[in-house]
Design an enzyme around this catalytic site. Structure first.
Site, short mmCIF file in Angstrom:
data_model
loop_
_atom_site.label_atom_id
_atom_site.label_comp_id
_atom_site.label_asym_id
_atom_site.label_seq_id
_atom_site.Cartn_x
_atom_site.Cartn_y
_atom_site.Cartn_z
N ASN A 8 0.88 -1.17 0.00
CA ASN A 8 0.00 0.00 0.00
C ASN A 8 0.92 1.22 0.00
OD1 ASN A 8 -1.85 1.99 0.48
ND2 ASN A 8 -2.62 1.14 2.41
N LYS A 15 3.52 0.90 2.99
CA LYS A 15 3.08 -0.06 4.01
C LYS A 15 3.07 -1.44 3.38
CE LYS A 15 0.12 3.18 6.45
NZ LYS A 15 -1.23 3.69 6.57
N ARG A 92 -2.65 -2.19 -3.35
CA ARG A 92 -3.79 -1.29 -3.23
C ARG A 92 -3.61 -0.20 -4.28
NH1 ARG A 92 -5.81 1.84 2.08
NH2 ARG A 92 -7.77 2.51 1.23
N HIS A 180 -12.58 3.87 -0.56
CA HIS A 180 -12.59 2.97 0.61
C HIS A 180 -13.31 1.66 0.31
CE1 HIS A 180 -12.21 6.86 3.13
NE2 HIS A 180 -11.03 6.28 3.07
N GLY A 211 -8.86 9.24 6.62
CA GLY A 211 -9.79 9.47 5.51
C GLY A 211 -11.13 8.92 5.99
N ARG A 240 -8.82 16.80 5.20
CA ARG A 240 -9.54 17.11 3.96
C ARG A 240 -10.90 17.74 4.27
NH1 ARG A 240 -9.18 11.27 1.46
NH2 ARG A 240 -7.45 10.73 2.83
N ASP A 282 -6.05 14.67 14.57
CA ASP A 282 -6.25 13.38 15.23
C ASP A 282 -7.36 13.51 16.28
OD1 ASP A 282 -6.00 11.09 16.97
OD2 ASP A 282 -4.00 10.77 16.11
N GLY A 327 -10.14 3.57 12.15
CA GLY A 327 -9.53 4.07 13.39
C GLY A 327 -10.48 4.72 14.39
N ILE A 328 -11.27 5.68 13.96
CA ILE A 328 -12.18 6.37 14.88
C ILE A 328 -13.40 5.48 15.17
CG2 ILE A 328 -13.61 8.44 15.20
CD1 ILE A 328 -11.77 9.73 12.92
N GLY A 329 -13.96 4.90 14.11
CA GLY A 329 -15.17 4.08 14.25
C GLY A 329 -14.95 2.86 15.13
N GLU A 330 -13.75 2.27 15.05
CA GLU A 330 -13.48 1.07 15.84
C GLU A 330 -13.10 1.39 17.28
OE1 GLU A 330 -10.39 -1.12 13.78
OE2 GLU A 330 -11.47 -0.87 11.90
N ASN A 331 -12.48 2.56 17.49
CA ASN A 331 -11.85 2.81 18.79
C ASN A 331 -12.51 3.84 19.69
OD1 ASN A 331 -9.52 1.06 18.48
ND2 ASN A 331 -8.94 2.43 16.82
N GLU A 378 -8.34 -4.04 5.25
CA GLU A 378 -8.20 -3.88 3.79
C GLU A 378 -7.08 -4.77 3.24
OE1 GLU A 378 -8.09 0.05 5.16
OE2 GLU A 378 -9.17 0.83 3.42
P1 ADP Z 1 -5.90 5.62 7.94
O1 ADP Z 1 -5.77 4.13 7.67
O2 ADP Z 1 -6.87 6.31 7.05
O3 ADP Z 1 -4.62 6.34 8.16
P2 ADP Z 1 -7.04 4.80 10.47
O4 ADP Z 1 -8.23 4.01 10.08
O5 ADP Z 1 -5.87 4.08 11.02
O6 ADP Z 1 -6.63 5.78 9.30
O7 ADP Z 1 -7.50 5.91 11.51
C1 ADP Z 1 -6.60 6.83 12.03
C2 ADP Z 1 -7.35 7.82 12.88
O8 ADP Z 1 -8.15 7.12 13.84
C3 ADP Z 1 -6.44 8.71 13.73
O9 ADP Z 1 -6.10 9.87 13.01
C4 ADP Z 1 -7.32 9.05 14.90
O10 ADP Z 1 -8.02 10.24 14.63
C5 ADP Z 1 -8.32 7.93 14.98
N1 ADP Z 1 -8.17 7.09 16.18
C6 ADP Z 1 -7.37 6.04 16.38
N2 ADP Z 1 -7.52 5.53 17.63
C7 ADP Z 1 -8.46 6.30 18.23
C8 ADP Z 1 -9.07 6.31 19.52
N3 ADP Z 1 -8.77 5.43 20.46
N4 ADP Z 1 -9.98 7.28 19.77
C9 ADP Z 1 -10.30 8.18 18.84
N5 ADP Z 1 -9.76 8.22 17.62
C10 ADP Z 1 -8.86 7.30 17.31
#
Ligand code: ADP
Length: 400
Positions: A8, A15, A92, A180, A211, A240, A282, A327-331, A378
């Site tokens: 990627n 990556k 990718r 995506h 993204g 963005r 972030d 990242g945000i949706g999962e965490n 992915e």
């Molecule tokens: P990409 O693959 O598009 O770089 P990710 O899916 O890894 O992105 O998401 C990265 C973003 O997820 C980070 O910029 C951050 O804003 C958010 N993130 C990661 N962990 C957390 C968390 N525990 N709480 C809130 N936001 C998080």
């Protein structure tokens, strides 16, 4: 063991992940790594399946000046230090244009086709294609497969695929592609496995990473996306802008005297959460901050996601499930909770304990809409496509 390398390539990073091919369908993640700082302060880092660090090595900018050099360095490390025998490489590639609705085996001709889409994704496509060219030249016998971020959305109706501009622009490729797609395809497949009754319904998936976009799935297939011609549209993202009145662009050019390159830089790198907050792109930083601008940026982010939930639910004629990923949706339980509040009017109700605990199913028993948080993958999706394609090719060649 034979392995599949997944690449990627971004603007200044490469990556990579290695998957072992185990049995008929099994893919086993063996290495996850990246070279970042390509051309400035290159650094190779990788870890094994147990997250154990395998390497952390710095290079001079002359040693890794560009992506072809990064491909060479990663390949050499994987061969020499890890002894992997590669069966294929999956890439990718952000743009498959109007033609590619599924992954494709790469050769010189296909690569030249994909180069035609560089103007459609000038920041990403050349980087994605650079390692492919390098490997075609250095390892012509190594099978390579391109997996596209656009492919999963190619089944959109003509109505969804068009902008209201003269048809000649559509014909030359100005369309609402959506991105995506590998993430959405992976999540759609997971839903089929874990909750088939949900997978066959009307589902919104929110891929919220640096993204961000949302996708409407009907019976597991993408019918609408918040992203369009480029990866700028729809939701505000880390840096963005998301959806913006085209009149703003005209204003920037005509009144502020900005060049196309300056506008591009502004819209891709200086907007979104970073632009609004003036603090960070972030979400973790913004959640921690008590600065009013951080709060405002997150309010805006959540508000826009709520608006698009309504839009995509309209495209589906109703809603059975909403899935968070990336990242945000999962965490972030907090952001998930705030988003669900925005479309509570559709009948969504969170199970706050399940949400805080990071469970897969996070809706309450009374919710009319199933709510889930599903980790995306992915790279695994790319490895699966690559394996399927090289196996199909082998079967084809052996005439079975
Ligand atoms: P990409 O693959 O598009 O770089 P990710 O899916 O890894 O992105 O998401 C990265 C973003 O997820 C980070 O910029 C951050 O804003 C958010 N993130 C990661 N962990 C957390 C968390 N525990 N709480 C809130 N936001 C998080």
């Amino acid at each position: 063991m034979d392995t599949i390398l997944v690449l990627n390539a971004g603007s200044s990073s490469l990556k990579f992940q290695v998957f072992g091919i185990a049995g008929t369908n099994g893919l086993q993640r063996m290495v996850k790594g990246q070279i970042d700082g390509v051309g400035t302060s290159p650094r190779l880092r990788a870890m094994g399946p147990d997250k154990r660090p395998l390497v952390d090595r710095a290079y001079s900018p002359d040693e890794v000046p560009d992506l072809p050099a990064a491909t060479h360095v990663a390949g050499a490390w994987l061969r020499e230090a890890q002894g992997f025998e590669l069966a294929a490489v999956g890439h990718r590639v952000v743009h498959g244009g109007p033609d590619y609705a599924r992954p494709v085996r790469l050769d010189d001709l296909v690569l030249r086709h994909l180069e035609r889409y560089i103007p459609l994704a000038p920041l990403h496509q050349p980087n994605n294609l650079a390692p492919i060219r390098t490997l075609i030249e250095r390892r012509p016998d190594l099978p390579q497969v391109a997996c596209f971020d656009t492919a999963f959305h190619r089944g959109h109706s003509a109505v969804a695929d068009h902008y209201a501009i003269p048809e000649r622009f559509y014909a030359e490729g100005v369309r609402r592609y959506g991105f995506h797609g590998l993430s959405y395809e992976y999540v759609s497949g997971c839903l089929r496995d874990i909750a088939p009754n949900i997978a066959s319904g009307r589902v919104i998936v929110a891929h919220l990473g640096s993204g961000a976009s949302m996708c409407a799935l009907s019976e597991g297939r993408s019918v609408e996306s918040t992203l369009g011609f480029t990866a700028l549209d729809g939701l505000p993202m880390g840096t963005r802008c998301g959806q913006i009145d085209p009149g703003v662009i005209l204003y920037l050019i005509a009144e502020k005297g900005m060049t196309a390159a300056q506008v591009q830089d502004l819209l891709y790198r200086e907007c979104g959460l970073k632009g609004l907050s003036g603090i960070s792109n972030d979400v973790r930083d913004l959640l921690k901050s008590d600065d009013a601008r951080a709060t405002f940026a997150l309010d805006h982010f959540v508000y826009r996601i709520g608006l698009y939930a309504g839009t995509l639910a309209a495209s589906l004629g109703g809603l059975d499930a909403f899935v968070f990923t990336a990242g945000i949706g999962e965490n972030s339980a907090e952001i998930r909770a705030r988003i669900v509040e925005k479309f509570g009017w559709l009948g969504a109700e969170l199970d706050h304990a399940a949400n805080a605990a990071g469970e897969l199913m996070i809706s309450s028993g009374a919710s009319r809409i199933a709510l889930l948080a599903v980790p995306t993958d992915e790279e695994l999706m790319i490895a699966r496509h690559t394996l399927n394609l090289i196996r199909a090719d082998k079967m084809g060649r052996s005439g079975r």
